[in-house]
Design a protein around this motif. Structure first.
Motif, PDB file in Angstrom:
ATOM      1  N   GLY A 238       5.096  33.756 -52.721  1.00  0.00           N
ATOM      2  CA  GLY A 238       4.905  34.696 -51.811  1.00  0.00           C
ATOM      3  C   GLY A 238       5.519  34.868 -51.273  1.00  0.00           C
ATOM      4  O   GLY A 238       5.789  36.288 -50.986  1.00  0.00           O
ATOM      5  N   ILE A 239       5.394  33.688 -50.475  1.00  0.00           N
ATOM      6  CA  ILE A 239       6.075  34.151 -48.866  1.00  0.00           C
ATOM      7  C   ILE A 239       7.871  34.394 -49.026  1.00  0.00           C
ATOM      8  O   ILE A 239       8.535  35.024 -47.946  1.00  0.00           O
ATOM      9  CB  ILE A 239       5.775  32.677 -48.237  1.00  0.00           C
ATOM     10  N   LEU A 240       8.607  33.199 -50.324  1.00  0.00           N
ATOM     11  CA  LEU A 240       9.962  33.856 -50.118  1.00  0.00           C
ATOM     12  C   LEU A 240      10.179  35.188 -50.535  1.00  0.00           C
ATOM     13  O   LEU A 240      11.070  36.090 -50.366  1.00  0.00           O
ATOM     14  CB  LEU A 240      10.323  33.036 -51.068  1.00  0.00           C
ATOM     15  N   MET A 241       9.153  36.148 -51.644  1.00  0.00           N
ATOM     16  CA  MET A 241       9.475  36.874 -52.387  1.00  0.00           C
ATOM     17  C   MET A 241       9.000  38.424 -50.976  1.00  0.00           C
ATOM     18  O   MET A 241      10.175  39.061 -50.580  1.00  0.00           O
ATOM     19  CB  MET A 241       8.078  37.888 -52.819  1.00  0.00           C
ATOM     20  N   ALA A 242       8.230  37.539 -50.108  1.00  0.00           N
ATOM     21  CA  ALA A 242       8.081  39.026 -48.917  1.00  0.00           C
ATOM     22  C   ALA A 242       9.340  38.527 -47.787  1.00  0.00           C
ATOM     23  O   ALA A 242       9.494  39.839 -47.009  1.00  0.00           O
ATOM     24  CB  ALA A 242       6.083  38.735 -48.639  1.00  0.00           C
ATOM     25  N   SER A 243       8.870  37.386 -47.409  1.00  0.00           N
ATOM     26  CA  SER A 243      10.842  37.316 -46.030  1.00  0.00           C
ATOM     27  C   SER A 243      11.535  37.390 -46.836  1.00  0.00           C
ATOM     28  O   SER A 243      12.673  38.096 -45.756  1.00  0.00           O
ATOM     29  CB  SER A 243      10.427  35.787 -46.631  1.00  0.00           C
ATOM     30  N   PHE A 244      12.345  37.481 -48.133  1.00  0.00           N
ATOM     31  CA  PHE A 244      13.854  38.027 -48.760  1.00  0.00           C
ATOM     32  C   PHE A 244      13.801  38.623 -49.573  1.00  0.00           C
ATOM     33  O   PHE A 244      15.194  39.298 -50.430  1.00  0.00           O
ATOM     34  CB  PHE A 244      13.998  36.407 -48.945  1.00  0.00           C
ATOM     35  N   SER A 245      12.929  39.297 -49.902  1.00  0.00           N
ATOM     36  CA  SER A 245      12.705  40.783 -50.976  1.00  0.00           C
ATOM     37  C   SER A 245      13.070  40.223 -52.391  1.00  0.00           C
ATOM     38  O   SER A 245      14.386  41.119 -52.709  1.00  0.00           O
ATOM     39  CB  SER A 245      13.581  41.244 -49.965  1.00  0.00           C
ATOM     40  N   LEU A 246      12.505  39.039 -52.458  1.00  0.00           N
ATOM     41  CA  LEU A 246      13.093  38.646 -53.904  1.00  0.00           C
ATOM     42  C   LEU A 246      12.500  38.808 -54.673  1.00  0.00           C
ATOM     43  O   LEU A 246      10.948  38.922 -54.962  1.00  0.00           O
ATOM     44  CB  LEU A 246      13.628  37.347 -53.871  1.00  0.00           C
TER      45      LEU A 246
ATOM     46  N   VAL B 221       4.923  26.707 -46.553  1.00  0.00           N
ATOM     47  CA  VAL B 221       3.126  27.638 -46.505  1.00  0.00           C
ATOM     48  C   VAL B 221       3.355  27.215 -44.925  1.00  0.00           C
ATOM     49  O   VAL B 221       2.239  27.547 -44.256  1.00  0.00           O
ATOM     50  CB  VAL B 221       2.290  26.837 -47.758  1.00  0.00           C
ATOM     51  N   THR B 222       3.015  25.542 -44.811  1.00  0.00           N
ATOM     52  CA  THR B 222       2.574  25.555 -43.520  1.00  0.00           C
ATOM     53  C   THR B 222       3.396  26.076 -42.232  1.00  0.00           C
ATOM     54  O   THR B 222       3.106  26.308 -40.920  1.00  0.00           O
ATOM     55  CB  THR B 222       2.973  23.976 -43.849  1.00  0.00           C
ATOM     56  N   ALA B 223       4.605  26.234 -42.599  1.00  0.00           N
ATOM     57  CA  ALA B 223       5.733  26.273 -41.596  1.00  0.00           C
ATOM     58  C   ALA B 223       4.853  28.057 -41.603  1.00  0.00           C
ATOM     59  O   ALA B 223       5.391  28.957 -39.665  1.00  0.00           O
ATOM     60  CB  ALA B 223       6.514  26.924 -42.297  1.00  0.00           C
ATOM     61  N   VAL B 224       4.595  28.545 -42.317  1.00  0.00           N
ATOM     62  CA  VAL B 224       4.287  30.061 -42.102  1.00  0.00           C
ATOM     63  C   VAL B 224       2.984  30.042 -41.061  1.00  0.00           C
ATOM     64  O   VAL B 224       2.894  31.123 -39.952  1.00  0.00           O
ATOM     65  CB  VAL B 224       3.533  31.119 -43.056  1.00  0.00           C
ATOM     66  N   LYS B 225       2.356  28.624 -40.648  1.00  0.00           N
ATOM     67  CA  LYS B 225       1.561  28.461 -40.300  1.00  0.00           C
ATOM     68  C   LYS B 225       1.763  28.169 -38.265  1.00  0.00           C
ATOM     69  O   LYS B 225       0.642  27.982 -37.583  1.00  0.00           O
ATOM     70  CB  LYS B 225       0.137  27.889 -40.693  1.00  0.00           C
ATOM     71  N   GLY B 226       2.593  27.885 -38.265  1.00  0.00           N
ATOM     72  CA  GLY B 226       3.865  27.739 -37.449  1.00  0.00           C
ATOM     73  C   GLY B 226       4.710  26.424 -37.068  1.00  0.00           C
ATOM     74  O   GLY B 226       5.189  25.826 -35.736  1.00  0.00           O
ATOM     75  N   ASP B 227       4.536  25.503 -38.205  1.00  0.00           N
ATOM     76  CA  ASP B 227       4.993  24.176 -38.042  1.00  0.00           C
ATOM     77  C   ASP B 227       6.246  24.019 -38.289  1.00  0.00           C
ATOM     78  O   ASP B 227       6.591  24.823 -39.704  1.00  0.00           O
ATOM     79  CB  ASP B 227       4.504  23.011 -39.019  1.00  0.00           C
ATOM     80  N   ALA B 228       7.393  23.578 -38.110  1.00  0.00           N
ATOM     81  CA  ALA B 228       8.750  23.794 -38.182  1.00  0.00           C
ATOM     82  C   ALA B 228       9.013  23.087 -39.841  1.00  0.00           C
ATOM     83  O   ALA B 228       8.583  22.113 -39.433  1.00  0.00           O
ATOM     84  CB  ALA B 228       9.372  23.285 -36.743  1.00  0.00           C
ATOM     85  N   LEU B 229      10.068  24.080 -40.101  1.00  0.00           N
ATOM     86  CA  LEU B 229      10.897  23.255 -41.661  1.00  0.00           C
ATOM     87  C   LEU B 229      11.225  22.563 -41.661  1.00  0.00           C
ATOM     88  O   LEU B 229      12.432  22.551 -40.338  1.00  0.00           O
ATOM     89  CB  LEU B 229      11.416  24.126 -42.358  1.00  0.00           C
ATOM     90  N   PRO B 230      11.648  20.916 -41.577  1.00  0.00           N
ATOM     91  CA  PRO B 230      12.882  19.922 -41.495  1.00  0.00           C
ATOM     92  C   PRO B 230      13.885  20.992 -41.994  1.00  0.00           C
ATOM     93  O   PRO B 230      13.802  21.746 -42.374  1.00  0.00           O
ATOM     94  CB  PRO B 230      12.692  18.755 -42.645  1.00  0.00           C
TER      95      PRO B 230
END
Length: 226
Positions: free
Chosen positions: A146-154, A182-191
């Motif tokens: 869902g995050i990817l769908m919303a972020s990149f219009s997928l 999911v954690t990155a959305v809350k503020g943590d950076a992705l590797p």
């Protein structure tokens, strides 16, 4: 919606529409009726199923156990993308494979000895563990999609393809990568490696060069075999 018709010494059940908690009692009743009417087992045509959750899989696993006790088999063919994905995520595809012609013509007699009972109990415990794992990890995976769908219009399928591609290219379990997203959305950076692969996968999907849904669906069970 279900339709039952005899097919030689087996019963074919054609299933279409959504399989969820609301339809579970009817689904269970139809399958039990089909099994009781069959000589050698039940073939499920699930090509028309548009939604299938773990409650439906639980019914199928229970039916399979009941069939084994009666020296019968349960086979799923064809299956829709939704059913195929659920079977892949839970590693249960092989449990519902179509029997060979020899098996259909001469099923082994059921002998309720101690060893057979112990093997059946062990198989059921494995199935329950697989189902439990799927129920625990699927919400996170769906949220990440869902995050990817919303972020990149997928689309839903495109988001699934992106997740799997990034998982494969970073050698990260699908549910672990989904959790990081999911954690990155809350503020943590992705590797950095994960972020790079996600961006590359999104770019490939947008250009029409992404992996297919079939490749995606087969990826999680292989990673989960550790």
């Amino acid at each position: 919606m279900t339709a039952i018709h005899p097919d030689g010494d087996r019963i074919t059940v054609k299933v279409s529409g959504e399989l969820d908690l609301d339809s579970s009692e009817r689904f269970r009743g139809v399958l039990r009726e089909a099994l009781s009417r069959s000589v050698h087992g039940v073939d499920l045509d699930m090509g028309g199923v548009t939604f299938c959750d773990c409650s439906a899989l639980n019914i199928l696993l229970t039916l399979r156990q009941r069939a084994l006790e009666q020296a019968k088999t349960i086979a799923l063919h064809p299956v829709s993308t939704e059913v195929d994905r659920l079977l892949d995520l839970t590693g249960t595809h092989a449990l519902f494979a179509r029997p060979s012609p020899d098996d259909q013509g001469a099923p082994a007699p059921h002998v309720p000895d101690t060893e057979t009972s112990e093997d059946a109990d062990y198989d059921l415990r494995i199935e329950v563990a697989q189902l439990r794992r799927a129920m625990q990890t699927r919400p996170t995976i769906d949220l990440a999609r869902g995050i990817l769908m919303a972020s990149f219009s997928l689309s839903s399928e495109e988001a699934w393809t992106v997740l799997v591609a990034a998982s494969q290219n970073t050698n990260t379990k699908l549910h672990s990568l989904a959790g990081d997203l999911v954690t990155a959305v809350k503020g943590d950076a992705l590797p950095d490696a994960v972020q790079e692969q996600l961006s590359s996968a999104v770019a490939r999907v947008n250009s029409g060069a992404g992996t297919t849904g079939g490749e995606a669906e087969g990826q999680e069970p292989a990673q989960a075999a550790d």
